[in-house]
Design a protein around this motif. Structure first.
Motif, mmCIF file in Angstrom:
data_model
loop_
_atom_site.group_PDB
_atom_site.id
_atom_site.type_symbol
_atom_site.label_atom_id
_atom_site.label_comp_id
_atom_site.label_asym_id
_atom_site.label_seq_id
_atom_site.Cartn_x
_atom_site.Cartn_y
_atom_site.Cartn_z
ATOM 1 N N ARG A 78 -8.140 3.670 1.103
ATOM 2 C CA ARG A 78 -8.230 4.622 2.225
ATOM 3 C C ARG A 78 -7.945 3.908 3.545
ATOM 4 O O ARG A 78 -7.224 4.421 4.403
ATOM 5 C CB ARG A 78 -9.623 5.246 2.235
ATOM 6 N N ARG A 82 -4.760 4.508 6.035
ATOM 7 C CA ARG A 82 -4.923 4.820 7.461
ATOM 8 C C ARG A 82 -4.093 3.866 8.313
ATOM 9 O O ARG A 82 -3.467 4.265 9.286
ATOM 10 C CB ARG A 82 -6.403 4.720 7.838
ATOM 11 N N ARG A 86 -0.839 4.865 10.741
ATOM 12 C CA ARG A 86 -0.768 4.585 12.182
ATOM 13 C C ARG A 86 0.450 3.759 12.551
ATOM 14 O O ARG A 86 0.779 3.650 13.726
ATOM 15 C CB ARG A 86 -2.002 3.804 12.612
#
Lengths: 139, 82
Positions: A78, A82, A86
């Motif tokens: 996870r 992320r 980004r």
């Protein structure tokens, strides 16, 4: 003349069309989120399956270690997802925060006698079969 | 654990992390470069590029994790400690 040029640019150039750009960006992020969701679902299924098998054959002690390792692996993935999400928008590099998860897992499982190190590490690596299955099923 | 085993474990842990991070680091850098260039050239394929990048990163970073785990086992759960 100049106003006609501006009008034609704003009506036909997709780069200047903010509404269409926003909607396609939503589709792109949906595709990325869908991929993450599929990997998480596969990883959870593999976790449930292997925790059940481990609990049946080796007892609840090994099963709990495997479960904690598997949850750590999912959390690591996870954090990695992320960071990749980004990349290019709010950050120019992929962070390395996710590497703290296996460090903490090894530290916790070596400190607490209720946890075994090898099942915890094997559980941590359970996200990889999910990734391989997802990679093979990609068109 | 005697002092030679301790010293060898610490040196081996450093080597495992240091040498194990070189290859994935180079690979991740070039993969991220290619992905960002691809997204800039073809913004409509951003979702697929990001997805492939995520899977590639996960595979590459697992090599770093292997070295990290070996180093942490040598430091905190050393099997050679008497």
């Amino acid at each position: 003349m100049a106003s006609e040029t501006v009008d034609s640019c704003s009506s036909h150039d997709p780069l200047l069309d903010i509404d269409s750009s926003d909607s396609s960006s939503g589709v792109k992020s949906d595709e990325y989120l869908e991929l993450q969701f599929r990997v998480f679902r596969l990883a959870f299924l593999l976790t449930i399956f292997s925790v059940g098998i481990a609990g049946f054959f080796w007892g609840i002690h090994v099963s709990a270690s495997l479960l904690i390792g598997a949850l750590s692996g999912i959390f690591y993935f996870r954090l990695l997802a992320r960071g990749v999400g980004r990349l290019g928008t709010s950050s120019k590099i992929v962070g390395k925060v996710q590497l703290l998860v296996p460090v903490l897992l090894v530290l916790v499982s070596s400190r607490f006698p209720q946890l075994d190190l090898i099942p915890a590490l094997l559980g941590f690596l359970l996200y990889k079969p999910a990734l391989i299955i997802q990679f093979l099923s990609m068109p | 654990m005697d002092s030679i085993t301790t010293a060898a474990s610490v040196v081996a842990a450093g080597l495992a992390v240091g040498l194990g991070a070189i290859g994935p680091g180079i690979g991740q850098g070039s993969a991220a470069q290619g992905a960002v260039e691809g997204i800039a050239r073809q913004p409509e394929a951003e979702g697929k590029i990001r997805g492939t990048l995520l899977l590639s990163f996960a595979f590459m970073e697992s090599l770093t994790i292997y070295g990290l785990v070996v180093a942490l086992v040598l430091l905190f759960a050393n099997p050679f400690a008497g």
